[in-house]
Write a protein that holds these residues in place. Sequence first.
Motif, PDB file in Angstrom:
ATOM      1  N   GLU A  94       0.829  -1.205   0.000  1.00 56.89           N
ATOM      2  CA  GLU A  94       0.000   0.000   0.000  1.00 56.89           C
ATOM      3  C   GLU A  94       0.867   1.260   0.000  1.00 56.89           C
ATOM      4  O   GLU A  94       0.575   2.233  -0.705  1.00 56.89           O
ATOM      5  CB  GLU A  94      -0.937  -0.012   1.207  1.00 56.89           C
ATOM      6  N   TYR A  97       2.391   2.007  -3.417  1.00 59.22           N
ATOM      7  CA  TYR A  97       1.450   2.635  -4.342  1.00 59.22           C
ATOM      8  C   TYR A  97       1.179   4.091  -3.983  1.00 59.22           C
ATOM      9  O   TYR A  97       0.980   4.928  -4.876  1.00 59.22           O
ATOM     10  CB  TYR A  97       0.148   1.833  -4.415  1.00 59.22           C
ATOM     11  N   ASP A 216      -4.761   3.529  -8.710  1.00 55.49           N
ATOM     12  CA  ASP A 216      -5.723   3.178  -7.659  1.00 55.49           C
ATOM     13  C   ASP A 216      -6.291   1.774  -7.891  1.00 55.49           C
ATOM     14  O   ASP A 216      -6.405   0.970  -6.953  1.00 55.49           O
ATOM     15  CB  ASP A 216      -6.859   4.194  -7.603  1.00 55.49           C
ATOM     16  N   ASP A 217      -6.646   1.476  -9.133  1.00 53.26           N
ATOM     17  CA  ASP A 217      -7.201   0.152  -9.443  1.00 53.26           C
ATOM     18  C   ASP A 217      -6.143  -0.934  -9.272  1.00 53.26           C
ATOM     19  O   ASP A 217      -6.429  -2.026  -8.759  1.00 53.26           O
ATOM     20  CB  ASP A 217      -7.742   0.129 -10.876  1.00 53.26           C
ATOM     21  N   ARG A 219      -3.533  -0.862  -7.305  1.00 54.43           N
ATOM     22  CA  ARG A 219      -3.282  -1.054  -5.870  1.00 54.43           C
ATOM     23  C   ARG A 219      -4.353  -1.945  -5.250  1.00 54.43           C
ATOM     24  O   ARG A 219      -4.034  -2.894  -4.524  1.00 54.43           O
ATOM     25  CB  ARG A 219      -3.264   0.303  -5.156  1.00 54.43           C
ATOM     26  N   ARG A 220      -5.613  -1.666  -5.531  1.00 53.08           N
ATOM     27  CA  ARG A 220      -6.699  -2.476  -4.939  1.00 53.08           C
ATOM     28  C   ARG A 220      -6.581  -3.934  -5.371  1.00 53.08           C
ATOM     29  O   ARG A 220      -6.733  -4.848  -4.557  1.00 53.08           O
ATOM     30  CB  ARG A 220      -8.060  -1.898  -5.347  1.00 53.08           C
ATOM     31  N   GLN A 221      -6.326  -4.157  -6.639  1.00 52.74           N
ATOM     32  CA  GLN A 221      -6.240  -5.525  -7.158  1.00 52.74           C
ATOM     33  C   GLN A 221      -5.066  -6.274  -6.547  1.00 52.74           C
ATOM     34  O   GLN A 221      -5.206  -7.426  -6.107  1.00 52.74           O
ATOM     35  CB  GLN A 221      -6.098  -5.497  -8.682  1.00 52.74           C
ATOM     36  N   VAL A 223      -3.316  -5.560  -3.742  1.00 55.51           N
ATOM     37  CA  VAL A 223      -3.447  -5.726  -2.291  1.00 55.51           C
ATOM     38  C   VAL A 223      -4.405  -6.863  -1.975  1.00 55.51           C
ATOM     39  O   VAL A 223      -4.147  -7.685  -1.084  1.00 55.51           O
ATOM     40  CB  VAL A 223      -3.908  -4.409  -1.640  1.00 55.51           C
ATOM     41  N   GLU A 224      -5.509  -6.946  -2.707  1.00 48.88           N
ATOM     42  CA  GLU A 224      -6.476  -8.034  -2.474  1.00 48.88           C
ATOM     43  C   GLU A 224      -5.832  -9.392  -2.724  1.00 48.88           C
ATOM     44  O   GLU A 224      -5.970 -10.316  -1.910  1.00 48.88           O
ATOM     45  CB  GLU A 224      -7.696  -7.852  -3.370  1.00 48.88           C
TER      46      GLU A 224
END
Length: 234
Positions: A94, A97, A216-217, A219-221, A223-224
Amino acid sequence: MGTTESEVGGLAEDRPLLGRTSTAERVADILRGRIAEGYFPPGERLAEDAIGKALGVSRNTLREAFRLLTHERLLVHELNRGVFVRILAVEDVEDIYRTRRLVECAVVQGLGRPPYTLETLDAAVADGERAARRHDWKGVATANIHFHRELVGLAGSARTDELMRGVLAELRLAFHVVDDPKRLHQPYLIRNREILEALRSGERNGAVRLLADYLDDSRRQLVEAYAGLVAAGD
């Protein structure tokens, strides 16, 4: 499990890169590249004797190279155990990013008036598209990293280039843990092309918006996916 002399034998191919000025910095460059390629994966112990013999360097030189890469957060030293390729925490991903968003968006926003010099950025996009046609998803990942390095390179700042070299090398530690590189990297090929075309059209603000959403996208992908793998490994 640590590396053995036979397992690092491929490093001998890199020995000519040291030339006549065999320094810890150049050894660190070689090892940094090998770590980025996944040759030494996260959690791997680096065997001093085997690596030193493969590269033909002294123990002191190798230890200094290890120290440099530890400072870059690519390696960790564990007392009485040795030196290991670092395993990132989810919080590290996180933070990487957050740093990328600050730096990359600021670079694009600060480009000034077009036209921009985009040859190297164009080449990175084309490399990724060719790798995808070969179903070489690790090659796509490498091309994506090159795309972002070249994007930051548009600033013409050696300091920013050095910062992003370290940030992106650290990010690849997370990429090597994720077991589905196609899912992770394929969607961003089109988005790389979109950012390139926005810059080619002189739409700097549009490129900034595309880049911010992209990061942003991503990072979310990541991290998940990474959080699930880290939890499964505990």
